[in-house]
Design an enzyme around this catalytic site. Sequence first.
Site, short mmCIF file in Angstrom:
data_model
loop_
_atom_site.label_atom_id
_atom_site.label_comp_id
_atom_site.label_asym_id
_atom_site.label_seq_id
_atom_site.Cartn_x
_atom_site.Cartn_y
_atom_site.Cartn_z
N GLY A 197 -16.89 -12.16 -69.86
CA GLY A 197 -15.72 -11.41 -70.29
C GLY A 197 -16.02 -10.55 -71.50
O GLY A 197 -15.10 -10.01 -72.11
N THR A 198 -17.31 -10.43 -71.85
CA THR A 198 -17.70 -9.59 -72.97
C THR A 198 -17.61 -8.12 -72.56
O THR A 198 -18.09 -7.75 -71.49
CB THR A 198 -19.13 -9.91 -73.41
OG1 THR A 198 -19.25 -11.30 -73.67
CG2 THR A 198 -19.51 -9.13 -74.67
N LYS B 161 -11.33 -6.96 -83.06
CA LYS B 161 -11.91 -6.46 -81.82
C LYS B 161 -12.86 -5.31 -82.14
O LYS B 161 -12.49 -4.34 -82.80
CB LYS B 161 -10.82 -6.00 -80.85
CG LYS B 161 -11.38 -5.59 -79.49
CD LYS B 161 -10.30 -5.42 -78.46
CE LYS B 161 -10.86 -5.01 -77.11
NZ LYS B 161 -11.83 -5.98 -76.57
N GLY C 74 -11.86 -2.88 -72.85
CA GLY C 74 -12.32 -2.87 -71.46
C GLY C 74 -11.16 -2.89 -70.49
O GLY C 74 -11.22 -2.29 -69.40
N THR C 75 -10.08 -3.56 -70.87
CA THR C 75 -8.89 -3.61 -70.02
C THR C 75 -8.28 -2.22 -69.86
O THR C 75 -7.88 -1.81 -68.76
CB THR C 75 -7.85 -4.57 -70.61
OG1 THR C 75 -8.44 -5.87 -70.72
CG2 THR C 75 -6.60 -4.65 -69.75
N HIS D 17 -4.76 -4.17 -80.06
CA HIS D 17 -5.48 -5.43 -80.22
C HIS D 17 -5.59 -5.80 -81.69
O HIS D 17 -5.32 -4.99 -82.58
CB HIS D 17 -6.88 -5.34 -79.61
CG HIS D 17 -6.90 -5.50 -78.13
ND1 HIS D 17 -6.72 -4.45 -77.26
CD2 HIS D 17 -7.04 -6.61 -77.35
CE1 HIS D 17 -6.78 -4.89 -76.01
NE2 HIS D 17 -6.97 -6.20 -76.04
N HIS D 18 -6.05 -7.02 -81.92
CA HIS D 18 -6.29 -7.53 -83.27
C HIS D 18 -7.41 -6.73 -83.96
O HIS D 18 -8.23 -6.09 -83.30
CB HIS D 18 -6.68 -9.01 -83.22
CG HIS D 18 -7.78 -9.31 -82.24
ND1 HIS D 18 -9.12 -9.22 -82.57
CD2 HIS D 18 -7.74 -9.65 -80.93
CE1 HIS D 18 -9.85 -9.52 -81.52
NE2 HIS D 18 -9.04 -9.78 -80.51
N ALA E 45 -15.39 -9.52 -65.67
CA ALA E 45 -14.01 -9.02 -65.72
C ALA E 45 -13.74 -8.50 -67.12
O ALA E 45 -14.12 -9.15 -68.11
CB ALA E 45 -13.01 -10.13 -65.37
N SER E 46 -13.12 -7.36 -67.21
CA SER E 46 -12.72 -6.85 -68.52
C SER E 46 -11.61 -7.70 -69.11
O SER E 46 -11.40 -7.70 -70.33
CB SER E 46 -12.25 -5.39 -68.40
OG SER E 46 -11.15 -5.28 -67.51
N ASN E 47 -10.91 -8.44 -68.25
CA ASN E 47 -9.83 -9.32 -68.70
C ASN E 47 -9.65 -10.40 -67.65
O ASN E 47 -9.42 -10.08 -66.48
CB ASN E 47 -8.55 -8.51 -68.90
CG ASN E 47 -7.50 -9.28 -69.68
OD1 ASN E 47 -7.24 -10.44 -69.41
ND2 ASN E 47 -6.89 -8.61 -70.65
#
Length: 234
Positions: A71-72, A135, A141-142, A131-132, A96-98
Amino acid sequence: MNIALLGYGKMGKIIERIAINRGHSISFKADSKTKHFDFSNTDVAIDFSLPSTAVYNITQAINANVPVISGTTGWLADYDKITEHCNSNNGAFLYASNFSLGVNIFFEVNRILGSLIANYPDYNTHIEEIHHTQKLDAPSGTAITLAEGIINESDYKNWTMEQPKANEIKITAKRIENVPGTHSINYNSDVDSIEIKHTAHNRSGFALGAVIAAEWIKNKKGVFSMKDVLNINA
């Protein structure tokens, strides 16, 4: 099932907790400084590391004949190289991006909506992700996966974070303290707007999806995605 955690940051720790709650064991944990991986008692590896270490981590798992999911994000320039290495070594790999189950359903909703609006050029498309502040990559990526889902169903050719051209989708990335992940897609015209949005309340959804993917890929061979795990047929 014995799971190796390749990356032991915030996500790795949540994955560990969820995996143990689901009856699994952790065979070993690696951080960015780990160079020797002992896969002798490992059924599946889960990589949530850094863009600079992901390719090495994934390659080591494939070389050890251990199925690996990642998931990286931020390393996808080497994605084709990794999938070729996986196939040539008869391995198993899933990126997977997410991994959130809700986000992967959202991907499909996004694809369908993109295909419908493609017939109406008066709508302009804009993607926003929040995002936080920890990141590292932007856009997420999502967000890129969402853009690609629209591009594949429309006349759009690319995405950009700059001022978009006529055939480009604008992505805006924001970094705000303590935001696990929010993604919205806006279609705006002179007469109305259409918006779909996914908001993550915490990281547990990402971790649960990763563990479910790890359970699914055990004893399989090939290159897969979350569509395979969730049996989503485009």
